[in-house]
Design a protein around this motif. Structure first.
Motif, PDB file in Angstrom:
ATOM      1  N   LYS A 144       8.164  22.158-101.504  1.00  0.00           N
ATOM      2  CA  LYS A 144       6.765  21.333-101.410  1.00  0.00           C
ATOM      3  C   LYS A 144       5.974  21.360-102.906  1.00  0.00           C
ATOM      4  O   LYS A 144       6.306  22.392-103.785  1.00  0.00           O
ATOM      5  N   ASP A 145       5.687  20.071-103.033  1.00  0.00           N
ATOM      6  CA  ASP A 145       5.022  19.989-104.381  1.00  0.00           C
ATOM      7  C   ASP A 145       5.826  19.603-105.481  1.00  0.00           C
ATOM      8  O   ASP A 145       5.396  19.455-106.300  1.00  0.00           O
ATOM      9  N   GLN A 146       7.217  19.748-105.326  1.00  0.00           N
ATOM     10  CA  GLN A 146       7.942  19.271-106.377  1.00  0.00           C
ATOM     11  C   GLN A 146       7.802  17.957-106.745  1.00  0.00           C
ATOM     12  O   GLN A 146       7.778  17.258-105.659  1.00  0.00           O
ATOM     13  N   LYS A 147       8.434  17.488-107.817  1.00  0.00           N
ATOM     14  CA  LYS A 147       8.415  15.917-108.042  1.00  0.00           C
ATOM     15  C   LYS A 147       9.664  15.219-108.282  1.00  0.00           C
ATOM     16  O   LYS A 147      10.725  16.053-108.948  1.00  0.00           O
ATOM     17  N   VAL A 148      10.049  14.598-107.390  1.00  0.00           N
ATOM     18  CA  VAL A 148      11.536  14.067-107.218  1.00  0.00           C
ATOM     19  C   VAL A 148      11.372  12.464-107.474  1.00  0.00           C
ATOM     20  O   VAL A 148      10.528  11.839-107.012  1.00  0.00           O
ATOM     21  N   PHE A 149      12.356  11.983-108.016  1.00  0.00           N
ATOM     22  CA  PHE A 149      12.533  10.552-108.776  1.00  0.00           C
ATOM     23  C   PHE A 149      13.680  10.051-108.032  1.00  0.00           C
ATOM     24  O   PHE A 149      14.843  10.586-108.249  1.00  0.00           O
ATOM     25  N   LEU A 203       6.217   6.346-117.481  1.00  0.00           N
ATOM     26  CA  LEU A 203       5.588   6.697-116.219  1.00  0.00           C
ATOM     27  C   LEU A 203       5.684   7.976-115.802  1.00  0.00           C
ATOM     28  O   LEU A 203       4.865   8.509-115.327  1.00  0.00           O
ATOM     29  N   LEU A 204       6.981   8.521-116.061  1.00  0.00           N
ATOM     30  CA  LEU A 204       7.080   9.922-115.400  1.00  0.00           C
ATOM     31  C   LEU A 204       7.524  11.116-116.337  1.00  0.00           C
ATOM     32  O   LEU A 204       7.972  10.649-117.498  1.00  0.00           O
ATOM     33  N   LYS A 205       7.074  12.240-116.068  1.00  0.00           N
ATOM     34  CA  LYS A 205       7.416  13.283-116.819  1.00  0.00           C
ATOM     35  C   LYS A 205       7.366  14.664-116.284  1.00  0.00           C
ATOM     36  O   LYS A 205       6.708  14.455-115.134  1.00  0.00           O
ATOM     37  N   ASP A 206       8.080  15.726-116.563  1.00  0.00           N
ATOM     38  CA  ASP A 206       8.053  16.794-116.031  1.00  0.00           C
ATOM     39  C   ASP A 206       8.627  16.860-114.423  1.00  0.00           C
ATOM     40  O   ASP A 206       7.830  17.565-113.631  1.00  0.00           O
ATOM     41  N   TYR A 207       9.531  16.063-114.130  1.00  0.00           N
ATOM     42  CA  TYR A 207      10.111  16.025-112.776  1.00  0.00           C
ATOM     43  C   TYR A 207      11.081  17.058-112.622  1.00  0.00           C
ATOM     44  O   TYR A 207      11.923  17.440-113.431  1.00  0.00           O
ATOM     45  N   ASP A 208      11.075  17.479-111.255  1.00  0.00           N
ATOM     46  CA  ASP A 208      12.108  18.540-111.046  1.00  0.00           C
ATOM     47  C   ASP A 208      13.404  18.068-110.719  1.00  0.00           C
ATOM     48  O   ASP A 208      14.544  18.754-110.873  1.00  0.00           O
ATOM     49  N   LEU A 209      13.505  16.981-110.137  1.00  0.00           N
ATOM     50  CA  LEU A 209      14.874  16.147-109.672  1.00  0.00           C
ATOM     51  C   LEU A 209      15.117  14.835-109.844  1.00  0.00           C
ATOM     52  O   LEU A 209      14.003  13.991-109.451  1.00  0.00           O
ATOM     53  N   VAL A 210      16.133  14.420-110.307  1.00  0.00           N
ATOM     54  CA  VAL A 210      16.328  12.679-110.462  1.00  0.00           C
ATOM     55  C   VAL A 210      17.666  12.672-109.412  1.00  0.00           C
ATOM     56  O   VAL A 210      18.642  13.342-109.651  1.00  0.00           O
ATOM     57  N   ILE A 211      17.563  11.859-108.393  1.00  0.00           N
ATOM     58  CA  ILE A 211      18.763  11.299-107.853  1.00  0.00           C
ATOM     59  C   ILE A 211      18.865   9.943-108.469  1.00  0.00           C
ATOM     60  O   ILE A 211      18.254   8.856-108.265  1.00  0.00           O
ATOM     61  N   HIS A 212      20.085  10.097-109.195  1.00  0.00           N
ATOM     62  CA  HIS A 212      20.559   8.931-110.148  1.00  0.00           C
ATOM     63  C   HIS A 212      21.660   8.200-109.493  1.00  0.00           C
ATOM     64  O   HIS A 212      22.476   8.629-108.836  1.00  0.00           O
ATOM     65  N   ILE A 226      12.912  12.497-118.534  1.00  0.00           N
ATOM     66  CA  ILE A 226      11.943  12.717-117.484  1.00  0.00           C
ATOM     67  C   ILE A 226      11.831  14.108-117.149  1.00  0.00           C
ATOM     68  O   ILE A 226      10.775  14.435-116.314  1.00  0.00           O
ATOM     69  N   LEU A 227      12.981  14.930-117.092  1.00  0.00           N
ATOM     70  CA  LEU A 227      12.976  16.091-116.416  1.00  0.00           C
ATOM     71  C   LEU A 227      12.287  17.180-117.262  1.00  0.00           C
ATOM     72  O   LEU A 227      12.259  17.234-118.117  1.00  0.00           O
ATOM     73  N   LYS A 228      11.603  18.082-116.346  1.00  0.00           N
ATOM     74  CA  LYS A 228      11.069  19.160-116.948  1.00  0.00           C
ATOM     75  C   LYS A 228      12.322  20.367-117.243  1.00  0.00           C
ATOM     76  O   LYS A 228      13.507  20.188-116.912  1.00  0.00           O
ATOM     77  N   ALA A 229      12.157  21.375-118.151  1.00  0.00           N
ATOM     78  CA  ALA A 229      12.896  22.341-118.369  1.00  0.00           C
ATOM     79  C   ALA A 229      13.256  22.971-117.157  1.00  0.00           C
ATOM     80  O   ALA A 229      12.489  23.444-116.355  1.00  0.00           O
ATOM     81  N   GLY A 230      14.731  23.198-116.904  1.00  0.00           N
ATOM     82  CA  GLY A 230      15.252  23.644-115.822  1.00  0.00           C
ATOM     83  C   GLY A 230      15.312  22.595-114.516  1.00  0.00           C
ATOM     84  O   GLY A 230      15.720  22.882-113.381  1.00  0.00           O
ATOM     85  N   GLY A 231      14.993  21.370-114.908  1.00  0.00           N
ATOM     86  CA  GLY A 231      15.231  20.328-113.718  1.00  0.00           C
ATOM     87  C   GLY A 231      16.594  20.038-113.652  1.00  0.00           C
ATOM     88  O   GLY A 231      17.721  20.345-114.253  1.00  0.00           O
ATOM     89  N   GLN A 232      16.806  19.077-112.620  1.00  0.00           N
ATOM     90  CA  GLN A 232      18.141  18.759-112.090  1.00  0.00           C
ATOM     91  C   GLN A 232      18.267  17.275-111.957  1.00  0.00           C
ATOM     92  O   GLN A 232      17.344  16.598-111.527  1.00  0.00           O
ATOM     93  N   LEU A 233      19.706  16.789-112.445  1.00  0.00           N
ATOM     94  CA  LEU A 233      19.951  15.435-112.333  1.00  0.00           C
ATOM     95  C   LEU A 233      21.237  15.335-111.458  1.00  0.00           C
ATOM     96  O   LEU A 233      22.185  16.291-111.929  1.00  0.00           O
ATOM     97  N   ILE A 234      20.998  14.722-110.110  1.00  0.00           N
ATOM     98  CA  ILE A 234      22.063  14.762-109.318  1.00  0.00           C
ATOM     99  C   ILE A 234      22.599  13.362-109.332  1.00  0.00           C
ATOM    100  O   ILE A 234      21.847  12.518-108.997  1.00  0.00           O
TER     101      ILE A 234
END
Length: 334
Positions: A144-149, A203-212, A226-234
């Motif tokens: 909940k409340d995480q940011k996903v792109f 437009l985006l910053k500090d995202y938890d997850l990117v679905i690429h 655009i990922l925050k530290a510890g974020g994930q790019l899948i």
């Protein structure tokens, strides 16, 4: 039975409609009469030969990964399904062949079709549903409340992933064209970016997850930034990694190949203090049953752009390759 086969690898190759015997059944398999088959870019990539290093199908073979239909026979050791059950599946790798009138499916790859969907709607779901589930719920572990792109929000995976991410409580950003902006917002996207006129990196910053899902290297690089530290790019489009090679049991020399292919991506991830994963979704009947429950509860609705007759299977593939589809493309087999 009638089936569309790949006679030889190549982008210009057309699938050939042919007559084949009904599939023989193993003791843990279910024979399904296919009513509807979803069409995915993966089907084109398999035909082109893009995955033959990792999934070496030997032509001629039947193409197609998604289906919905009715059980007509069950193997001796099948316990979860019976004749007459309405089912759907993203069938297992090395066992593909949904562009046909019948298919033998391992019961572990199968789930009961959502009662509130037509066969055409159900046939559109398995591959994109499982891709979104494995990216967001299994690997991404979205809270909940995480940011996903989610890139390409109006595509097959995107339309499903937006709805699932919202259900998991995320704030969702996505890209699409201006014409689809309001429509994608109705699916649940909080922020919609016009990829033709806007730069998502600004437009985006500090995202938890990117679905690429874009093969452009510039988009790939921006996605890390655009990922925050510890974020994930899948990534759904690669490069494949040694972890992926281990998951599907590839020999050591192919693990070495994936290590070389993914070394650049891993360096970019390290620089961004993030993690990089390549997702090649797998067939999974239990996860599909969880998706069934969400669909029956009205949480997720299928999005179908276009229906094609079985005889128009090559046209359906060409339409998916055009990149214009809003949601899924489905072949009506019966």
């Amino acid at each position: 039975m009638r089936a569309f086969i790949v006679n030889g690898y190549g982008k210009k190759e057309k699938l050939q409609l042919t007559e084949l015997p009904e599939p023989a059944l193993k003791e843990n398999e279910v024979l399904v009469q296919i009513y509807s088959a979803g069409v995915n870019l993966l089907d084109s990539l398999i035909r082109n030969g893009d995955f033959k290093l990792f999934l070496p199908y030997k032509p001629p073979f039947i193409n197609g990964h998604d289906m919905a239909g009715v059980v007509t026979k069950v193997g001796a050791k099948v316990s979860r399904f019976k004749i007459g059950d309405e089912v759907y599946s993203r069938v297992g790798d090395h066992r593909i062949g949904t562009f046909a009138e019948y298919i033998a499916v391992d019961e572990d790859d199968l789930a009961l079709k959502p009662k509130n969907l037509t066969m055409d709607e159900a046939g559109s779901i398995p591959l994109v549903g499982l891709t979104a589930w494995q990216a967001l719920a299994e690997i991404g572990n979205v809270k909940k409340d995480q940011k996903v792109f989610i890139q390409a929000g109006s595509g097959g995976v995107g339309t499903f992933a937006i709805q699932l991410a919202k259900h998991l409580g995320a704030y969702v950003a996505t890209t699409t064209s201006a014409a689809n902006k309001d429509w994608v917002k109705k699916l649940g996207a909080d922020l919609v970016i016009d990829y033709k006129t806007q730069d998502f990196e600004t437009l985006l910053k500090d995202y938890d997850l990117v679905i690429h899902s874009n093969r452009d290297t510039k988009i790939f690089d921006k996605s890390f930034r655009i990922l925050k530290a510890g974020g994930q790019l899948i990534s759904l489009v690669g490069p494949p990694t040694p972890e992926f090679a281990a998951e599907i049991g590839l020999p050591w020399y192919l693990k070495l190949v994936t290590k070389l292919l993914s070394s650049g991506a891993k360096k970019k991830a390290k620089k961004a203090n993030a993690t990089f994963r390549f997702l090649f979704m797998r067939a999974e009947g239990n996860q599909l049953s969880k998706i069934t429950a969400l669909i029956e509860a009205g949480v997720i609705k299928p999005v179908i752009d276009k229906l094609f007759a079985f005889e128009q299977t090559n046209d359906a593939l060409a339409y998916v390759e055009s990149g214009r589809a809003k949601g899924k493309v489905v072949i009506k087999v019966k």
